[in-house]
Scaffold this active site. Structure first.
Site, PDB file in Angstrom:
ATOM      1  N   ARG A  51      -3.881  -3.549   1.599  1.00 51.83           N
ATOM      2  CA  ARG A  51      -4.446  -4.020   3.053  1.00 51.83           C
ATOM      3  C   ARG A  51      -4.523  -5.390   3.264  1.00 51.83           C
ATOM      4  O   ARG A  51      -4.661  -6.158   4.212  1.00 51.83           O
ATOM      5  CB  ARG A  51      -5.564  -3.153   3.070  1.00 51.83           C
ATOM      6  CG  ARG A  51      -5.616  -1.917   3.664  1.00 51.83           C
ATOM      7  CD  ARG A  51      -6.462  -1.040   3.108  1.00 51.83           C
ATOM      8  NE  ARG A  51      -6.244  -0.848   1.511  1.00 51.83           N
ATOM      9  CZ  ARG A  51      -5.431   0.218   1.059  1.00 51.83           C
ATOM     10  NH1 ARG A  51      -4.894   0.926   1.834  1.00 51.83           N
ATOM     11  NH2 ARG A  51      -4.859  -0.049  -0.056  1.00 51.83           N
ATOM     12  N   THR A  52      -5.181  -6.167   2.005  1.00 53.75           N
ATOM     13  CA  THR A  52      -5.714  -7.532   2.330  1.00 53.75           C
ATOM     14  C   THR A  52      -4.491  -8.181   2.577  1.00 53.75           C
ATOM     15  O   THR A  52      -4.558  -9.167   3.555  1.00 53.75           O
ATOM     16  CB  THR A  52      -6.584  -7.951   0.943  1.00 53.75           C
ATOM     17  OG1 THR A  52      -7.701  -6.864   0.840  1.00 53.75           O
ATOM     18  CG2 THR A  52      -7.365  -9.071   1.157  1.00 53.75           C
ATOM     19  N   LYS A  80       4.975 -18.826 -16.879  1.00 51.02           N
ATOM     20  CA  LYS A  80       5.426 -19.778 -17.897  1.00 51.02           C
ATOM     21  C   LYS A  80       4.310 -20.331 -18.628  1.00 51.02           C
ATOM     22  O   LYS A  80       4.467 -21.409 -19.528  1.00 51.02           O
ATOM     23  CB  LYS A  80       6.488 -20.903 -17.286  1.00 51.02           C
ATOM     24  CG  LYS A  80       7.643 -20.426 -16.738  1.00 51.02           C
ATOM     25  CD  LYS A  80       8.277 -21.571 -15.921  1.00 51.02           C
ATOM     26  CE  LYS A  80       9.283 -21.201 -14.866  1.00 51.02           C
ATOM     27  NZ  LYS A  80       9.652 -22.101 -14.047  1.00 51.02           N
ATOM     28  N   ARG A 101      -6.036 -13.775  -4.372  1.00 48.86           N
ATOM     29  CA  ARG A 101      -6.834 -12.540  -5.008  1.00 48.86           C
ATOM     30  C   ARG A 101      -6.284 -13.135  -6.453  1.00 48.86           C
ATOM     31  O   ARG A 101      -5.401 -13.318  -6.595  1.00 48.86           O
ATOM     32  CB  ARG A 101      -6.188 -11.449  -4.670  1.00 48.86           C
ATOM     33  CG  ARG A 101      -6.541 -10.290  -5.613  1.00 48.86           C
ATOM     34  CD  ARG A 101      -6.522  -8.947  -4.879  1.00 48.86           C
ATOM     35  NE  ARG A 101      -7.142  -8.606  -3.663  1.00 48.86           N
ATOM     36  CZ  ARG A 101      -7.050  -7.206  -2.949  1.00 48.86           C
ATOM     37  NH1 ARG A 101      -6.328  -6.529  -3.867  1.00 48.86           N
ATOM     38  NH2 ARG A 101      -7.945  -7.050  -2.271  1.00 48.86           N
ATOM     39  N   HIS A 129     -15.552  -9.702  -2.354  1.00 50.28           N
ATOM     40  CA  HIS A 129     -14.625  -9.465  -1.590  1.00 50.28           C
ATOM     41  C   HIS A 129     -15.070 -10.053   0.032  1.00 50.28           C
ATOM     42  O   HIS A 129     -15.065  -9.055   0.665  1.00 50.28           O
ATOM     43  CB  HIS A 129     -14.066  -8.218  -1.613  1.00 50.28           C
ATOM     44  CG  HIS A 129     -12.624  -7.971  -1.048  1.00 50.28           C
ATOM     45  ND1 HIS A 129     -11.927  -8.671  -0.347  1.00 50.28           N
ATOM     46  CD2 HIS A 129     -11.641  -7.078  -1.438  1.00 50.28           C
ATOM     47  CE1 HIS A 129     -10.801  -8.130   0.113  1.00 50.28           C
ATOM     48  NE2 HIS A 129     -10.720  -7.061  -0.764  1.00 50.28           N
TER      49      HIS A 129
HETATM   50  N1   CP Z   1      -9.666  -3.075   0.605  1.00 48.46           N
HETATM   51  C1   CP Z   1      -8.601  -3.513  -0.121  1.00 48.46           C
HETATM   52  O1   CP Z   1      -9.026  -4.685  -0.668  1.00 48.46           O
HETATM   53  O2   CP Z   1      -7.502  -3.046  -0.410  1.00 48.46           O
HETATM   54  P1   CP Z   1      -6.156  -3.651  -0.970  1.00 48.46           P
HETATM   55  O3   CP Z   1      -6.570  -3.787  -2.473  1.00 48.46           O
HETATM   56  O4   CP Z   1      -5.167  -2.835  -0.809  1.00 48.46           O
HETATM   57  O5   CP Z   1      -6.122  -4.883  -0.522  1.00 48.46           O
END
Ligand code: CP
Length: 301
Positions: A51-52, A80, A101, A129
């Site tokens: 999603r993100t 590396k 991320r 998040h």
């Molecule tokens: N909600 C969320 O962070 O989903 P993903 O891990 O799929 O990005």
């Protein structure tokens, strides 16, 4: 907010949160506009995502921006032995903004200290998040008509769930009452509870989900975060602690909604999906509008 990183949800005050949410409402009405046609955005995912990453990519494409990056650190020079610092300093030269991320708590803050472009934290370990939090706030406001004075249940892995940490902190700005349902081993960390206490708000801790549902306006389900457990046996012990089924939401309030940041493992039974009280797939859709709002705000478009 212009040219500033977003690392933690408390980087924004209430007024700034509303600015993003209001702008996201405009994007919901008109999501495709060439506002980022002169911008290159880097998308660095050191940890899996559906999603993100894809909603950021969808938002950037709808705004005619360009994307560079990787979806797996193993395909980059990290494999590396390149450090995060060197990676970020290099990618800063190739882009106007970095979405990142990473599995380590605090990595996004560290990246923002060495980057020459803004960083958006797309999830750092079990810490925060903030962009998920923005879409959660958008979804709550949209379904409840307000963010103020709500009773919210947070269910599942409150210890490792970074989406929970960000949303609890944000909702302390709106006089929420918190109903925290988790196995004893996975309670909300004290550092997050401190935000609730500092605002003199109330939280209640439970291990049983059923008694909470009739009391709350929304229930934020989360999966048990297997990847964060040091001991696999501990995960096995708690993995099926909560499963929300359709019959459990029969006695809920009329305005009640089931939220979930997703991915779901088995904590919401599929028979809930067709209930008008299930909102988690629309919640994921709202991620596009909120991320469009965030990107254009930070880039000053
Ligand atoms: N909600 C969320 O962070 O989903 P993903 O891990 O799929 O990005």
């Amino acid at each position: 907010m212009k040219h500033k990183s977003l690392i933690s949800i408390n980087d924004y005050n209430k007024e700034e949160l509303f600015q993003i949410l209001d702008r996201a409402e405009d994007f919901e009405k008109n999501p495709t506009q060439p506002l980022l046609k002169d911008y290159v955005i880097a998308s660095l995912f050191f940890e899996p995502s559906t999603r993100t990453r894809l909603s950021f990519e969808s938002a950037i494409n709808r705004l005619s921006g360009k994307i560079v990056g990787f979806t797996d650190a193993a395909s980059s020079s990290v494999k590396k032995g390149e450090s995060l610092k060197d990676t970020i300093m290099t990618v800063s030269n190739y882009s106007d903004l970095i979405v990142m991320r990473h599995p380590i708590d605090g990595s996004a803050r560290w990246a923002s200290e060495v980057a020459s472009v803004p960083i958006i934290n797309a999830g750092d370990g079990a810490n925060q998040h903030p962009t998920q939090c923005l879409l959660d706030l958008y979804s709550i406001r949209k379904t409840q008509g307000t963010l103020d004075n709500l009773n919210l249940a947070f269910v599942g892995d409150l210890k490792y769930g970074r989406t929970v940490h960000s949303l609890v902190i944000a909702m302390t700005m709106f006089n929420a009452t918190f109903h925290l349902v988790s196995p004893t081993e996975l309670k909300l960390p004290s550092a997050v509870k401190r935000y609730i206490k500092e605002k003199k708000l109330n939280y209640y801790q439970y291990t049983d989900l059923k008694e909470v549902i009739p009391k709350v306006d929304a229930c934020y389900m989360t999966r048990i975060q297997r990847e964060r457990f040091a001991d696999p046996m501990e995960y096995e012990r708690v993995k099926n602690s909560y499963v929300l089924t359709r019959d459990m939401i029969e006695e809920s309030k009329d305005n009640f909604k089931v939220l979930h940041p997703l991915p779901r493992v088995n904590e919401i039974s599929e028979d809930v999906d067709t209930s008008p009280k299930a909102y988690y797939f629309q919640q994921a859709l709202n991620g596009i509008y909120v991320r469009e709002a965030l990107l254009t705000t930070i880039l000053g478009v």
